[in-house]
Design a protein around this motif. Structure first.
Motif, PDB file in Angstrom:
ATOM      1  N   ILE A 420       0.856  -1.191   0.000  1.00  0.00           N
ATOM      2  CA  ILE A 420       0.000   0.000   0.000  1.00  0.00           C
ATOM      3  C   ILE A 420       0.887   1.235   0.000  1.00  0.00           C
ATOM      4  CG2 ILE A 420      -1.805   1.241   1.243  1.00  0.00           C
ATOM      5  CD1 ILE A 420      -2.577  -1.434   2.556  1.00  0.00           C
ATOM      6  N   HIS A 421       0.935   1.912  -1.149  1.00  0.00           N
ATOM      7  CA  HIS A 421       1.788   3.098  -1.259  1.00  0.00           C
ATOM      8  C   HIS A 421       0.927   4.360  -1.414  1.00  0.00           C
ATOM      9  CE1 HIS A 421       5.777   4.799  -1.700  1.00  0.00           C
ATOM     10  NE2 HIS A 421       5.330   5.558  -2.696  1.00  0.00           N
ATOM     11  N   VAL A 422      -0.095   4.452  -0.569  1.00  0.00           N
ATOM     12  CA  VAL A 422      -0.895   5.665  -0.455  1.00  0.00           C
ATOM     13  C   VAL A 422      -0.907   6.054   1.013  1.00  0.00           C
ATOM     14  CG1 VAL A 422      -2.335   5.196  -2.465  1.00  0.00           C
ATOM     15  CG2 VAL A 422      -3.018   4.304  -0.236  1.00  0.00           C
ATOM     16  N   ARG A 423      -1.456   7.227   1.307  1.00  0.00           N
ATOM     17  CA  ARG A 423      -1.332   7.725   2.678  1.00  0.00           C
ATOM     18  C   ARG A 423      -2.691   8.071   3.283  1.00  0.00           C
ATOM     19  NH1 ARG A 423       1.476  13.616   2.266  1.00  0.00           N
ATOM     20  NH2 ARG A 423       1.195  13.443   4.525  1.00  0.00           N
ATOM     21  N   ASP A 424      -2.635   8.335   4.591  1.00  0.00           N
ATOM     22  CA  ASP A 424      -3.764   8.853   5.353  1.00  0.00           C
ATOM     23  C   ASP A 424      -4.988   7.949   5.248  1.00  0.00           C
ATOM     24  OD1 ASP A 424      -2.081  10.965   6.010  1.00  0.00           O
ATOM     25  OD2 ASP A 424      -2.746  12.182   4.331  1.00  0.00           O
ATOM     26  N   GLU A 425      -6.190   8.547   5.036  1.00  0.00           N
ATOM     27  CA  GLU A 425      -7.415   7.761   5.127  1.00  0.00           C
ATOM     28  C   GLU A 425      -7.521   6.713   4.027  1.00  0.00           C
ATOM     29  OE1 GLU A 425     -11.075   9.884   4.550  1.00  0.00           O
ATOM     30  OE2 GLU A 425     -10.109  11.455   3.375  1.00  0.00           O
ATOM     31  N   MET A 426      -6.894   6.954   2.870  1.00  0.00           N
ATOM     32  CA  MET A 426      -6.942   5.949   1.817  1.00  0.00           C
ATOM     33  C   MET A 426      -6.099   4.727   2.179  1.00  0.00           C
ATOM     34  SD  MET A 426      -9.034   6.522  -0.638  1.00  0.00           S
ATOM     35  CE  MET A 426     -10.176   7.074   0.630  1.00  0.00           C
ATOM     36  N   ALA A 427      -4.978   4.959   2.854  1.00  0.00           N
ATOM     37  CA  ALA A 427      -4.180   3.823   3.340  1.00  0.00           C
ATOM     38  C   ALA A 427      -4.980   3.025   4.364  1.00  0.00           C
ATOM     39  CB  ALA A 427      -2.874   4.323   3.949  1.00  0.00           C
ATOM     40  N   ARG A 448       3.718   9.436   5.201  1.00  0.00           N
ATOM     41  CA  ARG A 448       4.567  10.433   4.540  1.00  0.00           C
ATOM     42  C   ARG A 448       4.067  10.660   3.126  1.00  0.00           C
ATOM     43  NH1 ARG A 448       8.643   6.870   6.878  1.00  0.00           N
ATOM     44  NH2 ARG A 448       8.506   5.752   4.899  1.00  0.00           N
ATOM     45  N   ASP A 449       4.590  11.692   2.487  1.00  0.00           N
ATOM     46  CA  ASP A 449       4.321  11.912   1.073  1.00  0.00           C
ATOM     47  C   ASP A 449       4.824  10.691   0.300  1.00  0.00           C
ATOM     48  OD1 ASP A 449       4.342  12.658  -1.617  1.00  0.00           O
ATOM     49  OD2 ASP A 449       4.821  14.734  -1.162  1.00  0.00           O
ATOM     50  N   PRO A 450       3.974  10.048  -0.515  1.00  0.00           N
ATOM     51  CA  PRO A 450       4.417   8.865  -1.265  1.00  0.00           C
ATOM     52  C   PRO A 450       5.611   9.145  -2.175  1.00  0.00           C
ATOM     53  CG  PRO A 450       2.028   9.040  -1.323  1.00  0.00           C
ATOM     54  CD  PRO A 450       2.543  10.314  -0.724  1.00  0.00           C
ATOM     55  N   LYS A 454      12.177   8.692   1.521  1.00  0.00           N
ATOM     56  CA  LYS A 454      11.995   7.607   2.484  1.00  0.00           C
ATOM     57  C   LYS A 454      10.902   6.646   2.023  1.00  0.00           C
ATOM     58  CE  LYS A 454      13.634   9.941   6.672  1.00  0.00           C
ATOM     59  NZ  LYS A 454      13.280  10.381   8.050  1.00  0.00           N
ATOM     60  N   SER A 455       9.812   7.200   1.485  1.00  0.00           N
ATOM     61  CA  SER A 455       8.720   6.348   0.991  1.00  0.00           C
ATOM     62  C   SER A 455       9.172   5.515  -0.198  1.00  0.00           C
ATOM     63  CB  SER A 455       7.509   7.208   0.599  1.00  0.00           C
ATOM     64  OG  SER A 455       6.963   7.872   1.715  1.00  0.00           O
ATOM     65  N   ILE A 456       9.911   6.127  -1.119  1.00  0.00           N
ATOM     66  CA  ILE A 456      10.375   5.408  -2.305  1.00  0.00           C
ATOM     67  C   ILE A 456      11.383   4.334  -1.915  1.00  0.00           C
ATOM     68  CG2 ILE A 456      11.602   5.636  -4.502  1.00  0.00           C
ATOM     69  CD1 ILE A 456       8.716   6.705  -4.461  1.00  0.00           C
ATOM     70  N   LYS A 457      12.240   4.634  -0.968  1.00  0.00           N
ATOM     71  CA  LYS A 457      13.202   3.632  -0.501  1.00  0.00           C
ATOM     72  C   LYS A 457      12.470   2.437   0.114  1.00  0.00           C
ATOM     73  CE  LYS A 457      17.121   2.926   2.616  1.00  0.00           C
ATOM     74  NZ  LYS A 457      17.995   3.545   3.653  1.00  0.00           N
ATOM     75  N   LYS A 458      11.443   2.726   0.927  1.00  0.00           N
ATOM     76  CA  LYS A 458      10.667   1.655   1.545  1.00  0.00           C
ATOM     77  C   LYS A 458       9.941   0.833   0.490  1.00  0.00           C
ATOM     78  CE  LYS A 458       8.845  -0.435   5.145  1.00  0.00           C
ATOM     79  NZ  LYS A 458       9.648  -1.327   6.013  1.00  0.00           N
ATOM     80  N   LEU A 459       9.413   1.508  -0.549  1.00  0.00           N
ATOM     81  CA  LEU A 459       8.726   0.810  -1.644  1.00  0.00           C
ATOM     82  C   LEU A 459       9.697  -0.120  -2.354  1.00  0.00           C
ATOM     83  CD1 LEU A 459       6.244   0.431  -3.484  1.00  0.00           C
ATOM     84  CD2 LEU A 459       7.002   2.447  -4.772  1.00  0.00           C
ATOM     85  N   TYR A 460      10.886   0.369  -2.645  1.00  0.00           N
ATOM     86  CA  TYR A 460      11.893  -0.450  -3.318  1.00  0.00           C
ATOM     87  C   TYR A 460      12.237  -1.688  -2.484  1.00  0.00           C
ATOM     88  CZ  TYR A 460      16.337  -1.864  -5.355  1.00  0.00           C
ATOM     89  OH  TYR A 460      17.348  -2.586  -5.919  1.00  0.00           O
ATOM     90  N   GLU A 461      12.440  -1.490  -1.197  1.00  0.00           N
ATOM     91  CA  GLU A 461      12.814  -2.601  -0.319  1.00  0.00           C
ATOM     92  C   GLU A 461      11.692  -3.637  -0.227  1.00  0.00           C
ATOM     93  OE1 GLU A 461      13.682  -0.612   3.293  1.00  0.00           O
ATOM     94  OE2 GLU A 461      15.734  -0.024   2.707  1.00  0.00           O
ATOM     95  N   SER A 462      10.441  -3.184  -0.221  1.00  0.00           N
ATOM     96  CA  SER A 462       9.319  -4.115  -0.070  1.00  0.00           C
ATOM     97  C   SER A 462       9.112  -4.977  -1.308  1.00  0.00           C
ATOM     98  CB  SER A 462       8.038  -3.345   0.238  1.00  0.00           C
ATOM     99  OG  SER A 462       7.652  -2.568  -0.876  1.00  0.00           O
ATOM    100  N   LEU A 463       9.612  -4.518  -2.471  1.00  0.00           N
ATOM    101  CA  LEU A 463       9.419  -5.242  -3.723  1.00  0.00           C
ATOM    102  C   LEU A 463      10.688  -5.943  -4.209  1.00  0.00           C
ATOM    103  CD1 LEU A 463       7.316  -2.570  -5.669  1.00  0.00           C
ATOM    104  CD2 LEU A 463       6.461  -4.670  -4.643  1.00  0.00           C
ATOM    105  N   SER A 464      11.775  -5.763  -3.516  1.00  0.00           N
ATOM    106  CA  SER A 464      13.071  -6.213  -4.031  1.00  0.00           C
ATOM    107  C   SER A 464      13.160  -7.723  -4.241  1.00  0.00           C
ATOM    108  CB  SER A 464      14.192  -5.761  -3.087  1.00  0.00           C
ATOM    109  OG  SER A 464      13.986  -6.305  -1.787  1.00  0.00           O
ATOM    110  N   GLY A 465      12.348  -8.498  -3.569  1.00  0.00           N
ATOM    111  CA  GLY A 465      12.432  -9.951  -3.727  1.00  0.00           C
ATOM    112  C   GLY A 465      11.610 -10.501  -4.873  1.00  0.00           C
ATOM    113  N   TYR A 466      10.934  -9.647  -5.620  1.00  0.00           N
ATOM    114  CA  TYR A 466      10.045 -10.108  -6.689  1.00  0.00           C
ATOM    115  C   TYR A 466      10.629  -9.819  -8.068  1.00  0.00           C
ATOM    116  CZ  TYR A 466       6.606 -10.753  -3.020  1.00  0.00           C
ATOM    117  OH  TYR A 466       5.958 -11.181  -1.885  1.00  0.00           O
TER     118      TYR A 466
END
Length: 609
Positions: A420-427, A448-450, A454-466
């Motif tokens: 889930i790479h959206v924020r606030d109430e939509m997340a 945080r702002d998507p 920091k958000s982009i780094k977290k997104l990269y790390e969460s997908l790195s195994g695929y």
């Protein structure tokens, strides 16, 4: 009675059920929608109970005598009067040459009766909907107009008398009415009431004239108040008539540009009963709207009101994502925010997101009013054509629509993990939807702002195994084909073929060098070549024609059979004993088979058999 077939009504331009047409006889021709009493001389022979004393000597249209039926009558007597009208019509003979006979459709407030009586009159060029001005309840007016439309078919103009006001005009045309009149303009003028774009205003409430028409410019409001009797009535009537004519011009221009729905939504905000009428139309008559609403447009779709969520184009997109879309097959899904720029992949924000995804995962974009947009369908209308007011606050209606779309998507398509790479109430909403799913759920923004590093780094790390996706454009072509023609057509098109070109100008070329299809980026649809049609054979978009070779355009009389799934602007193919070709539908499949006039298909390629 004998019907003069030297006359006819023909639809020329369509925008949903609304249309611009031409009503023509040997003595006149005029464009619709219009005020019929301004454009034509009408001889209304009125009720059989009251003798007609008309002075019209050379009428353009003749309304036969009839037994008019107020809406309050019971069903049995209403049916009796309707049958009497048909009997009277059988014995009626018109004396004037070159005129159009416009019979009266009875049936009171009963839609079933209106439809039955209308079917009996489907050979006429125009019909008058009896007592429609007395139907004040939105559901009754809607039921009667749509019943008459269904009964008479596509080759008959529908006249709704004594009802037109400026804010109602676009909605009546959107419902399918072709002919209106200035009766209410006269009635209101007699009561010292001015028409406005949003309704009416009484003379005594005005401190100045309400608009810039010539009659308001030439007369000071105090001078109008000093006028007496017929003189005052005439000034107000001329203003009211100018308002109606101006609204009709706006409506016709909206039809030509494909923006009638936008005008309707703007106008209905002025009156609760008009808003209720549109909501009834949307909630109970989607099939009627969808059948005549183009699949693709070149103009922007503005979703500015709550009613926009129920637009037929939006409902069609949502339904096709549910029934005609299969994800590329990754084990992980990524939920991303939408962007102001369309298609999303051309936006600065989605360029940033790509640094995190690196081509991994099935991407779905969360958005209103479409709910969710799979990345492969981001160029499809209306996904790259909509715009809406952005406040940062989501309405309950928007959240419900998004929730329904996401529940359906993640119920049908199983993933090991959802990011889930959206924020606030939509997340929060996404987590709520996914909490009972048997998959790993990870949020990468932490409110945080998507787009933040920091958000982009977290997104990269969460997908790195695929695994990274290697054939993004191939996946896009397959998905658009399935969306456009039905599941399975994408695989058939791409078998033994490659996708070439640079996005969004993509082509499908066979291994033998034959071109099968092209992506049309303006609309986000696939245009098939004749070889492509032979390969895919999308049967739900086939038109059977007679034994002839069409050139330029395929006309409706040449159509023998057409799929009911065909909508205006759909890519279609046609086949007969002598020809096979491809083109774009100019009308629905139903209209092609029912209509005796008009262009059915704008032909792109045709070959002789």
């Amino acid at each position: 009675m004998r019907i003069d077939k030297m006359s006819y009504f023909e639809s020329i331009i369509r925008d949903g059920p609304g249309r611009i047409g031409v009503l023509k006889s040997s003595s006149f021709e005029f464009e619709t929608p219009c005020l019929i009493d301004v454009e034509a001389e009408i001889l209304d022979l009125g009720s059989t109970w009251v003798p007609c004393e008309s002075e019209v000597e050379n009428p353009d249209l003749v309304v036969p005598p009839s037994k008019r039926c107020p809406p309050g009558l019971d069903r049995d007597y209403t049916e009796y009067l309707g049958n009497e009208n048909l009997r009277i019509l059988d014995d009626f003979e018109v004396e004037s040459e070159g005129c159009v006979v416009m019979p009266v459709v009875g049936g009171g407030r009963f839609g079933v009766l209106r439809e039955r009586f209308s079917q009996e009159l489907s050979n006429y060029d125009a019909v008058l909907v009896d007592m429609v001005g007395e139907l004040y309840l939105p559901n009754e007016l809607l039921q009667v107009v749509l019943s008459v439309k269904k009964g008479v078919g596509y080759d008959t103009a529908v006249y709704a008398p004594a009802i037109a006001t400026p804010p109602l005009v676009p909605l009546l045309v959107y419902m399918g009415v072709d002919l209106l009149d200035g009766y209410r303009a006269v009635e209101c003028a007699s009561d010292d009431v001015f028409f406005t774009h949003t309704g009416t205003q009484r003379l005594e409430q005005l401190d100045e004239t309400p608009c810039q028409c010539s009659y308001c410019m030439e007369n000071d409001i105090e001078e109008i108040k000093k006028l007496k009797g017929r003189e005052r009535k005439d000034v107000i009537y001329q203003h009211n008539l100018a308002m109606l004519l101006g609204e009709l011009k706006k409506t016709r221009n909206a039809v030509r540009r494909g923006l009638l729905r936008e005008l309707v939504e703007e106008r209905v905000r002025s009156k609760p009963e008009l808003t209720a009428l549109l909501r009834k139309l949307d909630s109970e008559n989607q099939d009627y709207l969808l059948n005549q609403t183009p699949s693709y447009r070149r103009y922007q779709l503005y979703a500015n009101t709550t009613e926009s969520l129920s637009r037929p184009e939006i409902n069609r997109f949502i339904e096709r994502v549910k029934t005609r879309y299969e994800p590329p097959g990754s084990k992980v899904a990524v939920i991303l925010p939408c962007s102001a720029r369309k298609p999303y992949s051309k936006s600065d924000s989605h360029a940033i997101y790509r640094r995190g995804t690196q081509g991994r995962g099935d991407e779905v974009i969360l958005t209103s009013p479409l709910g969710l947009v799979p990345r492969e369908l981001e160029v499809v209308y209306p996904a790259q054509h909509y715009d809406l007011p952005v406040t940062g606050v989501w309405s309950e209606a928007e959240k419900k629509q998004i929730k329904d779309c996401f529940i359906d998507y993640f119920s049908k398509h199983k993933y090991e993990k959802v990011v889930i790479h959206v924020r606030d109430e939509m997340a929060d909403l996404c987590r709520e939807i996914l909490e009972d799913r048997s998959c790993e759920i990870e949020s990468t923004t932490q409110n945080r702002d998507p787009r933040s590093s920091k958000s982009i780094k977290k997104l990269y790390e969460s997908l790195s195994g695929y695994k990274k996706r290697k054939n993004r454009f191939r996946d896009m072509i397959k998905s658009i084909m399935d969306y456009q023609f039905g599941l399975g057509t994408g695989n058939r098109l791409l078998k033994n073929a490659k996708v070439k070109g640079s996005f969004p100008k993509l082509r499908v070329i066979g291994n033998d060098g034959i071109q099968y299809a092209t992506l049309v980026p303006q609309y986000g649809m696939i245009a098939l070549t004749i070889d492509g049609v032979k390969k895919v054979k999308p049967m739900n978009y086939l038109i059977e024609i007679g034994s002839f070779y069409p050139k330029g355009s395929l006309l409706a009389p040449g159509v023998i059979e057409a799929s009911n799934q065909i909508k205006p602007n759909d890519e279609v193919w046609f086949k007969g004993d002598k020809a096979l070709g491809v083109g774009r539908a100019a009308m629905s499949g139903e209209e092609m088979t029912q209509s005796e006039r008009g262009i059915a298909v704008n032909i792109r390629h045709v070959e002789e058999l």
